[in-house]
Design a protein around this motif. Structure first.
Motif, mmCIF file in Angstrom:
data_model
loop_
_atom_site.group_PDB
_atom_site.id
_atom_site.type_symbol
_atom_site.label_atom_id
_atom_site.label_comp_id
_atom_site.label_asym_id
_atom_site.label_seq_id
_atom_site.Cartn_x
_atom_site.Cartn_y
_atom_site.Cartn_z
ATOM 1 N N ALA A 78 0.711 -1.163 -0.107
ATOM 2 C CA ALA A 78 0.195 -0.019 0.207
ATOM 3 C C ALA A 78 0.897 1.232 0.001
ATOM 4 C CB ALA A 78 -0.907 0.050 1.242
ATOM 5 N N ASP A 79 1.883 1.247 0.644
ATOM 6 C CA ASP A 79 2.831 2.481 0.750
ATOM 7 C C ASP A 79 3.376 2.751 -0.529
ATOM 8 O OD1 ASP A 79 2.028 2.676 3.530
ATOM 9 O OD2 ASP A 79 3.681 1.801 4.276
ATOM 10 N N ALA A 80 3.748 1.626 -1.097
ATOM 11 C CA ALA A 80 4.397 1.465 -2.378
ATOM 12 C C ALA A 80 3.548 2.158 -3.685
ATOM 13 C CB ALA A 80 5.183 0.485 -2.711
ATOM 14 N N ASN A 81 2.272 1.946 -3.537
ATOM 15 C CA ASN A 81 1.468 2.087 -4.577
ATOM 16 C C ASN A 81 0.351 3.350 -4.404
ATOM 17 O OD1 ASN A 81 2.051 -0.002 -6.862
ATOM 18 N ND2 ASN A 81 2.274 -1.169 -4.707
ATOM 19 N N ASP A 82 0.129 3.792 -3.025
ATOM 20 C CA ASP A 82 -0.946 4.668 -2.892
ATOM 21 C C ASP A 82 -0.672 5.990 -3.843
ATOM 22 O OD1 ASP A 82 1.245 5.956 -1.842
ATOM 23 O OD2 ASP A 82 0.530 5.933 0.324
ATOM 24 N N THR A 83 0.362 6.090 -4.217
ATOM 25 C CA THR A 83 0.423 7.223 -5.301
ATOM 26 C C THR A 83 0.417 6.976 -6.967
ATOM 27 O OG1 THR A 83 2.875 7.440 -5.307
ATOM 28 C CG2 THR A 83 1.778 8.962 -3.880
ATOM 29 N N ASN A 84 0.054 5.599 -7.025
ATOM 30 C CA ASN A 84 0.034 4.876 -8.187
ATOM 31 C C ASN A 84 -1.304 4.805 -8.752
ATOM 32 O OD1 ASN A 84 0.039 3.437 -10.665
ATOM 33 N ND2 ASN A 84 1.139 1.626 -9.794
ATOM 34 N N PRO A 85 -1.869 5.723 -9.832
ATOM 35 C CA PRO A 85 -3.039 5.721 -10.205
ATOM 36 C C PRO A 85 -3.605 4.582 -10.862
ATOM 37 C CG PRO A 85 -1.703 7.481 -11.417
ATOM 38 C CD PRO A 85 -0.749 6.442 -10.623
ATOM 39 N N ALA A 86 -2.983 3.433 -11.359
ATOM 40 C CA ALA A 86 -3.353 2.124 -11.679
ATOM 41 C C ALA A 86 -3.904 1.406 -10.318
ATOM 42 C CB ALA A 86 -2.202 1.381 -12.292
ATOM 43 N N VAL A 87 -3.334 1.568 -9.164
ATOM 44 C CA VAL A 87 -3.659 0.942 -8.099
ATOM 45 C C VAL A 87 -4.493 1.621 -7.083
ATOM 46 C CG1 VAL A 87 -2.686 -0.163 -6.025
ATOM 47 C CG2 VAL A 87 -1.372 -0.344 -7.961
ATOM 48 N N ASN A 88 -4.384 2.954 -7.129
ATOM 49 C CA ASN A 88 -5.381 3.800 -6.325
ATOM 50 C C ASN A 88 -6.170 4.731 -7.079
ATOM 51 O OD1 ASN A 88 -6.546 5.490 -4.412
ATOM 52 N ND2 ASN A 88 -4.664 6.443 -3.888
ATOM 53 N N PRO A 89 -7.437 4.326 -7.422
ATOM 54 C CA PRO A 89 -8.354 5.076 -8.383
ATOM 55 C C PRO A 89 -8.776 6.316 -7.782
ATOM 56 C CG PRO A 89 -9.654 3.071 -7.359
ATOM 57 C CD PRO A 89 -8.210 3.192 -6.822
ATOM 58 N N LEU A 90 -8.475 6.470 -6.602
ATOM 59 C CA LEU A 90 -9.057 7.716 -6.056
ATOM 60 C C LEU A 90 -8.230 8.944 -6.739
ATOM 61 C CD1 LEU A 90 -9.568 6.986 -2.349
ATOM 62 C CD2 LEU A 90 -11.342 7.184 -4.177
ATOM 63 N N LEU A 91 -7.158 8.649 -6.854
ATOM 64 C CA LEU A 91 -6.199 9.786 -7.525
ATOM 65 C C LEU A 91 -6.653 10.570 -8.641
ATOM 66 C CD1 LEU A 91 -2.477 8.215 -7.031
ATOM 67 C CD2 LEU A 91 -3.364 9.447 -5.625
ATOM 68 N N ALA A 92 -7.450 9.770 -9.474
ATOM 69 C CA ALA A 92 -8.180 10.351 -10.635
ATOM 70 C C ALA A 92 -9.016 11.564 -10.194
ATOM 71 C CB ALA A 92 -8.698 9.360 -11.514
ATOM 72 N N LEU A 93 -9.574 11.390 -9.084
ATOM 73 C CA LEU A 93 -10.648 12.573 -8.462
ATOM 74 C C LEU A 93 -9.789 13.775 -7.775
ATOM 75 C CD1 LEU A 93 -12.933 10.102 -6.392
ATOM 76 C CD2 LEU A 93 -12.986 10.781 -9.075
ATOM 77 N N GLN A 94 -8.407 13.722 -8.151
ATOM 78 C CA GLN A 94 -7.858 14.856 -7.454
ATOM 79 C C GLN A 94 -8.239 16.191 -8.180
ATOM 80 O OE1 GLN A 94 -3.643 13.579 -7.268
ATOM 81 N NE2 GLN A 94 -3.855 13.264 -5.059
#
Length: 889
Positions: free
Chosen positions: A563-579
């Motif tokens: 989770a720590d390695a991928n929370d800024t990865n849009p492919a893993v964290n779809p919430l980033l697309a809502l920023q």
């Protein structure tokens, strides 16, 4: 000051007077600074064609001492139907004028340099003066004075005489003094879009030593854009003003001039068109909304769901005292001004109610005091010494609130990003429930609620003092050395009280995404270990943890690492697309434990110039000058702490959620220019040529982001340029004029711009070639002295990229998409003309037209508000024409 050069100077003045008619013609010309002795001054006064300029703080005739000044005469202003400073650029190729977000905001650039518009915390780099009084903000610079004598545009840094406010140049508006002979003029003009301009001016004596003048006028016009949302027209004109002057002149040592003015603006401005659609545009269409057609940007159609309002008042009073002691003249200019600006705008520029309110109320109070002493020592040395004090207070409040449709609009944008949650017509409810469960909060109905948003309040206090001096020493006949210096001290202090109650913008989507990734990963891993064939439930996870603590700890650590390695990865964290929907995040107010909200700058500016009279008809000069502009604060919702302050802010524990770094303020900018100029004036022609290399170190770049401003210091911006203007008079009745400016601007170093590293790139928005071609035919047609006057002017700007890029595209990694989508280039071809029949008894009848070719282009582009990957922009004004009647008495 009555300083002159001896010997050859007399011959130069004689030649100047012989060609004075050329210098009074419309169009741009170079002004050169020098004073006349009493005999020559009387001779010049008798010749009404000689132009006197005062932008260098002394009365000087054109083409004498080298300072690059373009002069637009009263006749040019009248014949070209120049209504405000925005129209002036067609006469002065080195000047560019942009009308921006409201009627109160106009941005001036000289030689490609300038900034400050629409952000009250940033002073313009081009100083504007009216009768010697500094106008610090653009709201107080737009006016339609009927008694303008001339407008002088000083090109290049002028900080030696004008201090911190003139690092790129100066625009000086000079109006007529009251006269002791009764006279005046009235004028009425009517044009397309129901344009009505009426203005009048009267002057005369009150007694032997007192004279007065009164001026007033209105400027009304329907808008040239149509709003498909409200059905109303946009970009109208509704302005009026009044101005009074009182002059005391006892024809001896003392002269006192008092000026009071008031003007009012109430307009629906400024219309914005859509230039590029995106997925966000499709969501607007799904809600039944409309935007202007990006494929037909000049259909003069805009789209909002409520009218913009611009309620602006400017008022002020000034007094100038001149006292002649013979060899020395004392001058004092005291002024107090107030500007109040209230604006509201539908900033999403669609017919849906996304942004329900974008209201700003700004008040400025400005006091200035200037003292000067000028004179001469012997026959070869002239001097000017002075001090300038500036005190300004700004209070600004803003409100940006969501409208009734934003929640549903956000729902449409969120749904594709949350497909993993399953199909649902109310994705935003799922999002609120999911994030609420992850954060332990009840968020149902909280995201993008109507009436929530951002409330802002700013204050800025600015105090500055400049001490300046200049010496003119005639080394030998015809050769003069000028040396000048200015020391400026500038202090600013701001306070902010910005409150965001936008719940969604207050979420840490990286942190929430980390929690979601961990929860999903843990459920999947435990389900696999238990061979459930599905993710484990919370109860099953709890039971596994209780029964297998060591294994659970190992699984938890592994999942958390993922989770720590991928929370800024849009492919893993779809919430980033809502920023991109988090455009109203919490704000760190100033002052705070780390930022005191103050700046203090001081700097020296210099001028060194060597001028030589090659012959009575030809002068040349070489000069070096520096300029200075003090630090500026970013009074907008994009005002963020500097990156260097972030560690201390975090250590102090005062950082709100989602605090980002940016542009709280920009440091000083410093300018230097080297010029080589040649000026010639002959019986039937004149020509002026300047070569220059100008640099600005730390240029305060101010980019409009749609709802705020990105302020940053450019490392180094450099421009090589060539300026030419001249005229030919084949007959006494006919004159041809030409002026052009060639610029080669480059960001030598700009690594930290809001759109990435621009180092080595040409500066967008600055045309390499601007030119103006004019003709004036003024012919007496009968024995009564009646005249026919035909004037025309063609203005051209070579194609140029409108913007280097847009912050919204860069932050999303879409620089290539921006570059490929549309060229967004501007090219200008504007033709204007007027035909006047002037009766000798004072009556004049005219027909006129501006932009007769109906040339259309985009002046500025920006990221569409809350519409990721959409682009909006401001169109120029279309063809206007009309007729006027004027009576002079």
């Amino acid at each position: 000051m009555n300083f002159i050069r001896t010997g050859r100077k007399t011959a130069v003045r004689t030649a100047l007077l012989a060609g004075a008619a050329a210098l009074a013609l419309p169009g741009a010309a170079f002004a050169q600074d020098a004073d006349a002795d009493e005999d020559v001054a009387a001779e010049e006064e008798a010749d009404s064609n000689v132009i006197i300029v005062t932008a260098t703080k002394r009365e000087q005739t054109l083409q004498e001492i080298p300072v690059a000044v373009s002069v637009t005469t009263a006749e040019t202003i009248e014949r070209a139907q120049i209504r405000d400073l925005g129209d002036l650029q067609t006469q002065v190729p080195s000047l560019r004028v942009n009308q921006l977000q409201s009627s109160a905001n106009t941005n001036f650039l000289i030689r490609g340099f300038g900034n400050g518009a629409n952000n009250a915390g940033i002073e313009p780099s081009v100083g504007v003066f009216v009768d010697g009084v500094y106008r610090s903000r653009t709201a107080s610079q737009i006016t339609d004075l009927p008694d303008v004598q001339r407008i002088e545009v000083l090109r290049g840094p002028q900080s030696t005489l004008f201090g911190k406010n003139a690092s790129a140049g100066v625009i000086s508006i000079v109006t007529k003094e009251p006269q002791f002979d009764f006279g005046g003029a009235v004028e009425l003009s009517y044009g397309n879009y129901n344009a009505i301009v009426g203005k009048g001016y009267v002057t005369g004596p009150l007694s032997e030593n007192f004279a007065f003048s009164l001026a007033g006028g209105i400027n009304k016009r329907d808008g040239y854009l149509t709003d498909i949302g409200t059905g109303n027209d946009v970009n109208n004109r509704d302005r009026w003003f009044g101005r009074g002057q009182l002059l005391f002149d006892n024809a001896d040592a003392l002269k006192v001039r008092i000026i009071a003015d008031y003007d009012k603006i109430d307009e629906n401005c400024c219309g914005v068109i859509n230039l590029q659609q995106s997925a966000a545009t499709q969501a607007i269409f799904a809600l039944g909304g409309q935007v202007s057609d990006a494929n037909d940007p000049f259909a003069d159609i805009v789209s909002v769901n409520f009218d913009s309002s611009n309620d602006i008042e400017n008022k002020g009073i000034s007094g100038q005292i001149d006292y002649d002691l013979g060899a020395v003249t004392l001058t004092s200019i005291t002024a107090y001004r107030e500007s109040d600006l209230a604006t509201d705008q539908d900033s999403d520029f669609t017919t849906t109610d996304l942004i329900g309110r974008n209201f700003a109320d700004t008040g400025l109070e400005t006091f200035t005091q200037e003292l000067r002493v000028s004179g001469e020592i012997g026959d070869r040395l002239g001097f000017l010494l002075g001090a300038f004090y500036f005190n300004e207070s700004i209070e600004q409040t803003n409100q940006l609130f969501y409208g009734q449709d934003f929640r549903e609009y956000a729902n449409l944008l969120i749904a594709p990003q949350l497909a993993a949650l399953g199909p649902n017509d109310f994705a935003i409810l799922d999002l609120e429930a999911t994030i609420g469960a992850l954060t332990g909060r009840n968020l149902i109905g909280q995201f993008f609620a109507p009436g929530t948003g951002l409330t802002e309040a700013y204050t800025l206090d600015n105090e500055a003092l400049s001490l300046f001096g200049q010496l003119d020493f005639e080394i030998t006949d015809g050769l003069t050395l000028t040396l000048g210096a200015n020391w400026t001290k500038d202090d600013k202090e701001i306070t902010t009280n910005v409150i965001s109650n936008d719940v969604f913008s207050g979420l840490d989507l990286v942190g929430v995404g980390n929690t979601a990734i961990f929860a999903q990963g843990l459920a999947t891993q435990v389900g696999s270990l238990l061979m459930l064939g599905r993710p484990a439930t919370q109860a099953e996870i709890g039971a596994f943890a209780a029964g297998n603590p060591a294994a659970f700890a190992q699984v938890s650590a592994g999942v958390q690492a993922f989770a720590d390695a991928n929370d800024t990865n849009p492919a893993v964290n779809p919430l980033l697309a809502l920023q991109p929907l988090q455009f109203l995040p919490p704000f760190l107010n100033v002052p705070n434990a780390v930022e005191d909200g103050t700046t203090g700058d001081d700097d020296w500016s210099w001028t060194a110039r060597l001028a030589y009279d090659v012959s009575p008809s030809l002068n040349m000069y070489v000069s070096y000058a520096t300029g200075f502009k003090a630090s500026s604060f970013n009074l907008s919702r994009d005002s963020r702490p500097l990156q260097s302050d972030l560690p201390a802010i975090i250590a102090a524990g005062i950082n709100p959620v989602n605090l980002s770094t940016g542009s709280r303020f920009a440091g000083p900018e410093e300018t230097e220019v080297i010029e080589l100029g040649f000026k010639g004036n002959w019986d039937y022609a004149s020509a002026n040529l300047t070569f220059f290399n100008q640099k600005i170190d730390g240029f305060q770049s101010n980019i409009f982001t749609g709802t705020g401003f990105a302020l940053a210091n450019a490392g180094l911006q450099e421009t090589f340029g060539v300026e030419f203007d001249g005229n030919v008079r084949p007959t006494d009745d006919l004159t041809f004029t030409v002026a052009f400016t060639y610029l080669d601007p480059e960001y030598v170093s700009f690594t930290d711009s809001s759109i990435g590293d621009l180092s080595g790139r040409m500066v967008a928005g600055i045309s390499q070639l601007s030119a103006s071609f004019g003709m004036l035919y003024d012919k007496e047609v009968n024995d009564a002295g009646d005249r026919i006057i035909f004037a025309t002017n063609y203005y051209y700007e070579a194609p140029v990229q409108v913007a280097d890029g847009l912050p919204g595209f860069v932050s999303g990694g879409q620089e290539a998409a921006f570059a490929a989508a549309r060229p967004f280039r501007r090219e200008v071809d504007e033709l204007s003309a007027s035909l006047t029949y002037a009766f000798d008894m004072g009556l004049e009848l005219s027909i006129w037209g501006r932009n007769l070719l109906d040339d259309r282009y985009i002046t500025t582009i920006f990221d569409s508000v809350a519409q990721s990957r959409s682009i909006s922009g401001y169109p120029n004004q279309p063809r206007t024409y009309g007729a006027a009647v004027k009576y002079k008495f």
